[in-house]
Design a protein around this motif. Structure first.
Motif, PDB file in Angstrom:
ATOM      1  N   LEU A  72       0.878  -1.233   0.074  1.00 15.39           N
ATOM      2  CA  LEU A  72       0.181  -0.036  -0.074  1.00 15.39           C
ATOM      3  C   LEU A  72       1.228   1.544  -0.167  1.00 15.39           C
ATOM      4  O   LEU A  72       1.274   0.341   0.770  1.00 15.39           O
ATOM      5  N   PRO A  73       0.720   2.628  -0.862  1.00 13.46           N
ATOM      6  CA  PRO A  73       1.398   3.617  -0.494  1.00 13.46           C
ATOM      7  C   PRO A  73       1.119   3.940   0.910  1.00 13.46           C
ATOM      8  O   PRO A  73       0.428   3.171   1.804  1.00 13.46           O
ATOM      9  N   LEU A  74       1.753   5.094   1.675  1.00 16.68           N
ATOM     10  CA  LEU A  74       2.855   5.189   3.032  1.00 16.68           C
ATOM     11  C   LEU A  74       1.735   5.502   3.549  1.00 16.68           C
ATOM     12  O   LEU A  74       0.858   5.343   4.745  1.00 16.68           O
ATOM     13  N   THR A  75       1.295   6.264   3.402  1.00 15.14           N
ATOM     14  CA  THR A  75      -0.101   7.088   4.469  1.00 15.14           C
ATOM     15  C   THR A  75      -1.185   5.801   4.587  1.00 15.14           C
ATOM     16  O   THR A  75      -2.040   5.651   5.292  1.00 15.14           O
ATOM     17  N   ALA A  76      -1.601   5.448   3.233  1.00 18.85           N
ATOM     18  CA  ALA A  76      -2.431   3.843   3.564  1.00 18.85           C
ATOM     19  C   ALA A  76      -1.983   3.123   4.110  1.00 18.85           C
ATOM     20  O   ALA A  76      -3.060   2.220   4.866  1.00 18.85           O
TER      21      ALA A  76
END
Length: 278
Positions: A113-117
């Motif tokens: 997942l992307p960092l924020t997610a």
């Protein structure tokens, strides 16, 4: 989302395990469906449009929601759900091999997942742990310092210092420093920036860095700039037109395992030491 992260159709296709024309066709179809242009393409580079930036944020939220559904179906007691991150392949492999060698009573499931997610999934209990570089302070998340990793100066093979076994921080003061991109990995950016500040040397700031592979390719043809990368990430890129030089005295960053601050998390905390050593 993958094209936006790579800003390169070929590398996005490689990550997605599909042919490059299929990626181009799907992006074009999405643009027709939404009625906006998401990417500016040229023979030399790919850039997000303003609409593309807005859609990217929504796409990350949508993908995280879809992943939430998949994670909800996993038997929670049987799996250790781990957030994967670019540039940490060797560390992940070491941790997984150590856990299996120790007879860990669970299977390891990697979730990309992307960092924020990734961080949001950790807070919601949808992930059990996330390896990261630096010692980030994030609401609802505990950072467990686990390993120490040397930083390397990445210079063009044509740079005057390229043949040196080590380099002093002050010796690079005349060339532009391109720090790892904050928008791609703010934890790594902040850790490297703090280590560089700790040298007391003031460097000329280079233009903003993109994905590590792109930045390294650009530095390979530009002896006037350089960057700093963790040793494992530098080895993972395998670039041939740059040289990675250890600092003397050494520069290092701390690696951490992130776990939810609240909730049981016992298995994740017990697993954290497996990512140390090497």
């Amino acid at each position: 989302m993958t094209v936006a992260e790579e800003l390169h159709f070929g590398r996005a296709a490689e990550r997605l395990h599909i042919a490059q024309p299929a990626v181009s066709q799907q992006i074009a179809g999405l643009e027709r469906e939404l009625g906006v242009r998401l990417l500016d393409r040229s023979s030399r580079r790919v850039r997000l449009t303003a609409a593309g930036t807005r859609v990217l944020d929504a796409a990350r939220t949508a993908l995280a929601a879809a992943e939430h559904v998949r994670l909800a179906a996993e038997p929670p007691a049987a799996n250790l759900r781990m957030g994967a991150a670019a540039g940490l392949t060797a560390r992940l492999e070491h941790g997984i091999d150590t856990l299996r060698g120790n007879g860990a009573p669970f299977d390891v499931v990697l979730v990309d997942l992307p960092l924020t997610a990734r961080l949001n999934a950790l807070r919601r209990g949808e992930l059990d742990l996330v390896p990261a570089r630096g010692e980030p302070t994030e609401p609802g998340i505990e950072a467990i310092p686990t390993w120490t990793e040397p930083l390397l100066a990445i210079v063009s093979a044509r740079h005057p210092l390229a043949g040196r076994p080590t380099v002093g921080p002050a010796e690079l003061a005349g060339t532009a420093l391109r720090l790892p991109a904050r928008r791609l990995d703010r934890h790594l950016h902040e850790a490297v920036a703090a280590a560089v500040r700790g040298t007391g040397v003031r460097y000329e700031p280079g233009r903003p860095a993109g994905a590590p592979r792109d930045t390294v390719v650009e530095i390979g043809s530009d002896p006037r700039s350089w960057t700093v990368l963790p040793a494992d990430q530098s080895a993972e890129l395998g670039a041939t037109r740059v040289t990675a030089i250890p600092f003397e005295p050494p520069l290092t960053i701390t690696g951490t395992v992130l776990v939810p601050e609240h909730g049981p998390g016992h298995a994740a905390r017990c697993a954290a030491p497996a990512f140390g050593g090497r």
